[in-house]
Design an enzyme around this catalytic site. Structure first.
Site, PDB file in Angstrom:
ATOM      1  N   SER A 263      -5.440  -0.348   2.668  1.00  0.00           N
ATOM      2  CA  SER A 263      -5.136   1.031   2.495  1.00  0.00           C
ATOM      3  C   SER A 263      -4.159   1.532   3.486  1.00  0.00           C
ATOM      4  O   SER A 263      -3.782   0.636   4.406  1.00  0.00           O
ATOM      5  CB  SER A 263      -6.607   1.812   2.567  1.00  0.00           C
TER       6      SER A 263
ATOM      7  N   SER B 266      -6.512   0.193  -3.015  1.00  0.00           N
ATOM      8  CA  SER B 266      -5.868   0.627  -1.824  1.00  0.00           C
ATOM      9  C   SER B 266      -6.321   2.087  -2.079  1.00  0.00           C
ATOM     10  O   SER B 266      -6.087   2.963  -2.725  1.00  0.00           O
ATOM     11  CB  SER B 266      -4.596   0.334  -1.897  1.00  0.00           C
TER      12      SER B 266
ATOM     13  N   ASP C 115      -4.438   5.403  -0.480  1.00  0.00           N
ATOM     14  CA  ASP C 115      -3.100   5.564   0.039  1.00  0.00           C
ATOM     15  C   ASP C 115      -3.262   6.981   0.358  1.00  0.00           C
ATOM     16  O   ASP C 115      -3.073   8.005  -0.829  1.00  0.00           O
ATOM     17  CB  ASP C 115      -2.097   5.133  -0.867  1.00  0.00           C
TER      18      ASP C 115
END
Length: 359
Positions: free
Chosen positions: A242, A280, A282
């Site tokens: 991340s 991930s 983000d």
């Protein structure tokens, strides 16, 4: 800033805008950053705290907005930021399984600083954001971060930002290398006005082969070099991890405009090569120091506030894109080689500086 080289030390300047004096998020006046680092064998983790301005964060809230590119994350406090458009605590970064501990510590910190919270006024919205350092370097199941570590980071905030695998970045991996904390800033001039935008990133994402440095395919060169050395520390070919992107500015922006600013950090992230994988998280958080919002309403409920014209935002958009890209690359260069949990290794981008300069 850091004993390790930064990107500009290698002769690479991202974009065209000038940087602030330190090329850091702390070029926005009043912003300060502190770390608590836990680095001992399988324990590779920590805490990073960001003071958002020199005033009282609860009594003088800041306009703020968050944006989620890919929501595989466990942040605390972003719901109220989205609803009210304000930030009322320092920002704390840590590992995924320490979010609860960090939130409790941040609440205790705010209670100690603000006797009226929960007594003569409402409660407080702690903002804690995270990345998962347990995928490779840290024994995340050990829950090693304590409330004291969080308080230590909060008490150590300073205008100088230490980058690399420190604080919350201690056990992070980025593009298959040691990752962590990076920062950069840009200065924008519009008419008689000058504004600063600064970015701090907690980097824990990307596949090695995808890494690009100012457009150069450095990641593939790295893969080829490691193959020639018969050495690799990649787990597999998937996108993991991340990134948290914190954007500060002294431009007078409201929450709606700050969200527009936060969105642009995604362009800077993409320029380094990542494709925002399914696993991930983000996430961006942007705030402005220009026009604090008082917690207590005065007798006159109306307020007049400065506001930047929409047509003046383009320069700040560019500033955030450039600073985000450079902050990520500064994190990679500042991070030192690390041996962590189960003797796993992450090498440093600085070991391959010759590959960065190649055309």
């Amino acid at each position: 800033m850091s004993a390790q080289p930064r990107l500009r030390d290698l002769g690479i300047a991202i974009g065209t805008l000038p940087t602030g004096p330190a090329n850091a998020i702390t070029d926005v006046a009043g912003v300060a950053v502190g770390h608590a680092t836990l680095s001992d064998g399988p324990v590779q983790t920590g805490v990073t705290a960001i003071r958002t301005h020199a005033g009282h964060p609860f009594r003088d809230k800041l306009p703020a907005a968050a944006h989620v590119l890919n929501g595989f994350g466990k942040s605390i406090g972003l719901m109220q930021v989205a609803e009210l458009g304000t930030l009322e605590t320092p920002i704390v970064l840590t590992n995924t399984l320490s979010v609860g501990t960090a939130a409790t510590a941040l609440v205790r910190h705010m209670l100690a600083e603000t006797p009226e919270i929960g007594a003569s006024t409402g409660t407080v919205n702690p903002v804690v954001m995270e990345c998962n350092d347990g995928a490779w370097l840290n024994d995340i199941r050990g829950l090693h971060v304590s409330e004291d570590d969080v308080l230590r980071a909060l008490q150590s905030v300073a205008p100088t930002v230490v980058e690399g695998n420190v604080g919350a970045g201690t056990g992070m991996s980025c593009y298959g290398l040691a990752g962590g904390i990076g920062t950069a800033s840009r200065v924008v001039t519009r008419g008689p006005r000058q504004y600063t935008a600064g970015v701090l990133t907690l980097c824990n994402m990307g596949r090695m082969e995808d890494l690009r440095v100012d457009g150069r395919p450095v990641g593939q060169r790295l893969v080829d070099r490691l193959a020639a050395e018969k050495a690799s520390n990649q787990r597999d070919g998937r996108e993991h991890g991340s990134i948290i992107m914190i954007i500060a500015t002294d431009a007078p922006l409201d929450a709606r405009q700050l969200r527009r600013l936060a969105v642009r950090a995604g362009a800077g992230l993409a320029r380094t090569g990542t494709h925002f994988g399914s696993g991930s998280g983000d996430i961006m958080l942007a705030f402005s120091t220009a026009e604090p919002l008082p917690h207590v309403m005065s007798d006159d409920p109306e307020r007049s506030r400065r506001s930047l014209h929409e047509d003046a935002l383009d320069g700040l958009f560019r500033a955030v894109i450039e600073a985000t890209e450079e902050a990520i690359l500064n994190a990679l260069l500042a991070a030192r080689p690390t041996v962590g949990n189960k003797k796993r290794i992450r090498r440093s981008l600085t070991e391959f500086a010759d590959l960065i300069a190649g055309d």
